[in-house]
Design a protein around this motif. Structure first.
Motif, PDB file in Angstrom:
ATOM      1  N   LYS A  14       0.838  -1.208   0.000  1.00 40.07           N
ATOM      2  CA  LYS A  14       0.000   0.000   0.000  1.00 40.07           C
ATOM      3  C   LYS A  14       0.871   1.255   0.000  1.00 40.07           C
ATOM      4  O   LYS A  14       1.713   1.433   0.879  1.00 40.07           O
ATOM      5  CB  LYS A  14      -0.899  -0.022   1.244  1.00 40.07           C
ATOM      6  N   LYS A  43      -9.504  -0.480 -11.767  1.00 37.36           N
ATOM      7  CA  LYS A  43     -10.221   0.792 -11.938  1.00 37.36           C
ATOM      8  C   LYS A  43      -9.602   1.869 -11.057  1.00 37.36           C
ATOM      9  O   LYS A  43      -9.066   1.558  -9.997  1.00 37.36           O
ATOM     10  CB  LYS A  43     -11.671   0.607 -11.504  1.00 37.36           C
ATOM     11  N   ILE A  45     -10.680   4.448  -8.651  1.00 36.80           N
ATOM     12  CA  ILE A  45     -11.871   4.824  -7.873  1.00 36.80           C
ATOM     13  C   ILE A  45     -11.610   6.181  -7.257  1.00 36.80           C
ATOM     14  O   ILE A  45     -10.607   6.352  -6.561  1.00 36.80           O
ATOM     15  CB  ILE A  45     -12.090   3.811  -6.729  1.00 36.80           C
ATOM     16  N   LEU A  47     -13.358   8.979  -4.838  1.00 34.04           N
ATOM     17  CA  LEU A  47     -14.477   9.408  -3.999  1.00 34.04           C
ATOM     18  C   LEU A  47     -14.313  10.920  -3.843  1.00 34.04           C
ATOM     19  O   LEU A  47     -13.585  11.395  -2.976  1.00 34.04           O
ATOM     20  CB  LEU A  47     -14.438   8.697  -2.647  1.00 34.04           C
ATOM     21  N   PHE A  56     -12.788  11.446   0.180  1.00 30.28           N
ATOM     22  CA  PHE A  56     -12.324  10.408   1.106  1.00 30.28           C
ATOM     23  C   PHE A  56     -10.979   9.883   0.606  1.00 30.28           C
ATOM     24  O   PHE A  56      -9.954  10.065   1.233  1.00 30.28           O
ATOM     25  CB  PHE A  56     -13.373   9.305   1.200  1.00 30.28           C
ATOM     26  N   PHE A  57     -10.944   9.249  -0.561  1.00 26.84           N
ATOM     27  CA  PHE A  57      -9.671   8.833  -1.139  1.00 26.84           C
ATOM     28  C   PHE A  57      -9.850   8.497  -2.608  1.00 26.84           C
ATOM     29  O   PHE A  57     -10.974   8.348  -3.093  1.00 26.84           O
ATOM     30  CB  PHE A  57      -9.069   7.633  -0.391  1.00 26.84           C
ATOM     31  N   PHE A  59      -8.289   5.536  -5.282  1.00 25.88           N
ATOM     32  CA  PHE A  59      -7.656   4.228  -5.145  1.00 25.88           C
ATOM     33  C   PHE A  59      -7.438   3.617  -6.518  1.00 25.88           C
ATOM     34  O   PHE A  59      -8.301   3.723  -7.394  1.00 25.88           O
ATOM     35  CB  PHE A  59      -8.560   3.301  -4.317  1.00 25.88           C
ATOM     36  N   PRO A  61      -5.417  -0.062  -8.043  1.00 23.09           N
ATOM     37  CA  PRO A  61      -4.451  -1.166  -7.936  1.00 23.09           C
ATOM     38  C   PRO A  61      -3.596  -1.218  -9.198  1.00 23.09           C
ATOM     39  O   PRO A  61      -4.100  -1.014 -10.303  1.00 23.09           O
ATOM     40  CB  PRO A  61      -5.343  -2.404  -7.830  1.00 23.09           C
ATOM     41  N   HIS A  75      -1.154  -1.034  -4.224  1.00 17.85           N
ATOM     42  CA  HIS A  75      -2.436  -0.354  -4.066  1.00 17.85           C
ATOM     43  C   HIS A  75      -2.117   1.114  -3.802  1.00 17.85           C
ATOM     44  O   HIS A  75      -1.539   1.454  -2.772  1.00 17.85           O
ATOM     45  CB  HIS A  75      -3.225  -0.951  -2.904  1.00 17.85           C
ATOM     46  N   TYR A  77      -3.112   4.914  -3.074  1.00 18.85           N
ATOM     47  CA  TYR A  77      -4.177   5.719  -2.468  1.00 18.85           C
ATOM     48  C   TYR A  77      -3.745   7.188  -2.430  1.00 18.85           C
ATOM     49  O   TYR A  77      -2.562   7.480  -2.301  1.00 18.85           O
ATOM     50  CB  TYR A  77      -4.415   5.308  -1.010  1.00 18.85           C
ATOM     51  N   LEU A  91      -7.304   7.645   8.645  1.00 21.08           N
ATOM     52  CA  LEU A  91      -7.784   6.294   8.338  1.00 21.08           C
ATOM     53  C   LEU A  91      -7.017   5.699   7.168  1.00 21.08           C
ATOM     54  O   LEU A  91      -6.699   4.514   7.143  1.00 21.08           O
ATOM     55  CB  LEU A  91      -9.271   6.330   7.986  1.00 21.08           C
ATOM     56  N   LYS A  94      -3.599   3.883   7.623  1.00 28.06           N
ATOM     57  CA  LYS A  94      -3.528   2.565   8.275  1.00 28.06           C
ATOM     58  C   LYS A  94      -2.945   1.546   7.315  1.00 28.06           C
ATOM     59  O   LYS A  94      -3.393   1.436   6.173  1.00 28.06           O
ATOM     60  CB  LYS A  94      -4.931   2.094   8.677  1.00 28.06           C
ATOM     61  N   VAL A  96      -0.064   1.454   5.871  1.00 29.15           N
ATOM     62  CA  VAL A  96       0.729   1.998   4.759  1.00 29.15           C
ATOM     63  C   VAL A  96       2.125   1.350   4.708  1.00 29.15           C
ATOM     64  O   VAL A  96       2.717   1.047   5.742  1.00 29.15           O
ATOM     65  CB  VAL A  96       0.823   3.536   4.877  1.00 29.15           C
TER      66      VAL A  96
ATOM     67  N   ASP B  38      -7.044  -3.157   6.132  1.00 28.29           N
ATOM     68  CA  ASP B  38      -6.380  -2.151   5.296  1.00 28.29           C
ATOM     69  C   ASP B  38      -6.859  -2.205   3.848  1.00 28.29           C
ATOM     70  O   ASP B  38      -6.369  -1.455   3.007  1.00 28.29           O
ATOM     71  CB  ASP B  38      -4.863  -2.364   5.309  1.00 28.29           C
ATOM     72  N   GLN B  40      -6.809  -5.081   1.830  1.00 30.55           N
ATOM     73  CA  GLN B  40      -6.174  -6.135   1.022  1.00 30.55           C
ATOM     74  C   GLN B  40      -7.078  -7.356   1.004  1.00 30.55           C
ATOM     75  O   GLN B  40      -7.489  -7.837   2.054  1.00 30.55           O
ATOM     76  CB  GLN B  40      -4.831  -6.556   1.630  1.00 30.55           C
ATOM     77  N   ASP B  52     -15.547  -6.539  -9.477  1.00 30.43           N
ATOM     78  CA  ASP B  52     -14.203  -6.014  -9.238  1.00 30.43           C
ATOM     79  C   ASP B  52     -13.921  -6.166  -7.742  1.00 30.43           C
ATOM     80  O   ASP B  52     -14.177  -5.262  -6.946  1.00 30.43           O
ATOM     81  CB  ASP B  52     -14.171  -4.543  -9.684  1.00 30.43           C
ATOM     82  N   THR B  54     -11.157  -6.340  -6.069  1.00 29.41           N
ATOM     83  CA  THR B  54     -10.090  -5.492  -5.494  1.00 29.41           C
ATOM     84  C   THR B  54     -10.667  -4.144  -5.061  1.00 29.41           C
ATOM     85  O   THR B  54     -10.404  -3.661  -3.952  1.00 29.41           O
ATOM     86  CB  THR B  54      -8.972  -5.272  -6.532  1.00 29.41           C
ATOM     87  N   SER B  55     -11.461  -3.539  -5.944  1.00 25.65           N
ATOM     88  CA  SER B  55     -12.061  -2.243  -5.597  1.00 25.65           C
ATOM     89  C   SER B  55     -13.054  -2.403  -4.460  1.00 25.65           C
ATOM     90  O   SER B  55     -13.111  -1.572  -3.546  1.00 25.65           O
ATOM     91  CB  SER B  55     -12.784  -1.648  -6.814  1.00 25.65           C
ATOM     92  N   ALA B  65     -13.698   1.697   8.064  1.00 24.13           N
ATOM     93  CA  ALA B  65     -12.842   2.672   8.745  1.00 24.13           C
ATOM     94  C   ALA B  65     -13.631   3.943   9.056  1.00 24.13           C
ATOM     95  O   ALA B  65     -13.544   4.487  10.159  1.00 24.13           O
ATOM     96  CB  ALA B  65     -11.625   2.994   7.888  1.00 24.13           C
TER      97      ALA B  65
END
Lengths: 194, 157
Positions: A14, A43, A45, A47, A56-57, A59, A61, A75, A77, A91, A94, A96, B38, B40, B52, B54-55, B65
């Motif tokens: 991460k 994808k 993502i 937010l 929020f974040f 993301f 992969p 991953h 972020y 949050l 966490k 990382v 986290d 994963q 999906d 992973t997402s 969280a």
């Protein structure tokens, strides 16, 4: 936290992009997304609010390839940069494995950089991490703008240890993969230490 | 320094999958998966199709969280379960220690059944994960102990 799965022969790590509001964290991820073959990434993502500010974040992969027969998946972020989203930032840190601090090179954003870097150190501490011991890269972004602080001065102000410093223009992609490579390399080197 | 990596060996992975397969059958669920807090993904069982995972894993972890953060603001340690019910598809998430058990189900099942069955396997999953996390680390068999700079560089060619 790095997760090693012997059954699917995968390593998952991460990486979090941190920095002040509008410094270009999401732009880094967008460039990686656009410049990577679809089979190597999932994808993106986001937010985000209606005005495209990260709420929020973000993301994504990303699969980099195989090391010793294990697929390496990162991953990626981003955190929301705006000061009042601090609870969300905590949050996301966490678990990382590596952090990229994206600094905004413009003179008027210097205070925001310092505040965000201080906030990163505090939030890492709250999660039990020490920035000095974590894989870490400092990216000096927006190097194409006219009112920027010289790279050496900016680095001198923001460097915390012997971290790699990468100059970037995330909107055009310059320096984006160099940054990712620099942090990924440190994360994988940590794995070697066990 | 980052946290110690979690290593999941084949035997443990298949044991987890077997528990998830049974839960999926007993709860008539579409997909069941286990995710680290986290985000994963640890193991998945069911009709994945184009899902999906992973997402979904990352968003579920973010969701837990965020609601966990809200719980603390009102004086709760955490909310141990979360449910999202849609017109056709629904999701139930149980927090089991440092893991999340996520069940995706449709009209063939019900929230009550999923909750009951999830609760029944949570202790077993918690014990299995504890064994995985607390297993003594044997660096000599790590495939990464001998990783070279060239190996790492080759990823970025």
């Amino acid at each position: 936290m790095t997760f090693i799965n012997y059954a699917s022969r995968e390593i998952n790590c991460k990486i979090v992009y941190y920095g002040p509001g509008l410094c270009g964290k999401t732009t880094n991820l967008q460039h990686i997304f656009e410049a990577t073959a679809p089979q190597a990434r999932g994808k993106l993502i986001s937010l985000a609010t209606e005005t495209d500010r990260t709420l929020f974040f973000d993301f994504m992969p990303l699969e980099l390839g195989t090391v010793r027969g294990f697929k390496t998946r990162f991953h990626l972020y981003t955190v929301p940069g705006q000061v009042f989203y601090d609870a969300s930032r905590k949050l996301i840190l966490k678990g990382v494995d590596g952090v990229v601090f994206v600094a905004d090179s413009q003179e008027e954003r210097m205070d925001a950089n310092i505040e965000s870097l201080y906030n990163l150190e505090e939030n890492l501490k709250a999660q039990g991490y020490d920035l000095m011991k974590l894989p870490y890269v400092l990216q000096l972004n927006k190097r194409d703008l006219p009112n920027i602080i010289p790279a050496a001065d900016l680095a001198a102000e923001l460097k915390r240890k012997e971290e790699p410093v990468v100059e970037a223009v995330a909107s055009s992609g310059a320096g984006v993969f160099d940054t990712l490579k620099a942090v990924a390399k440190q994360v994988l080197t940590e794995l070697r230490k066990g | 320094m980052a946290d110690t990596p979690i290593t999941l060996h084949e035997r443990q992975y298949h044991q987890l999958k077997a528990v998830l397969a049974r839960l999926r059958m007993d709860s008539s669920a579409r997909v069941v998966f286990l995710v680290d807090k986290d985000g994963q993904e640890i193991a998945v069982q069911g009709e994945i199709g184009n899902l999906d995972t992973t997402s979904l894993a990352s968003l579920a972890a973010g969701n837990v969280a965020a609601t966990g953060g809200m719980a603390q603001l009102i004086g709760e340690k955490e909310f141990p379960t979360l449910s999202h019910e849609g017109a056709h598809e629904s999701i139930h998430i149980s927090v089991i220690g440092r893991m999340l058990l996520i069940v995706v189900f449709d009209e063939r099942s019900s929230l009550g059944l999923v909750k009951l069955r999830s609760k029944q396997v949570s202790q077993q999953l918690a014990a299995m994960m504890e064994e995985i996390v607390n297993a003594p680390k044997d660096d000599s068999d790590s495939p990464f102990a001998g990783i070279t700079d060239e190996d790492i560089d080759s990823l970025f060619q």
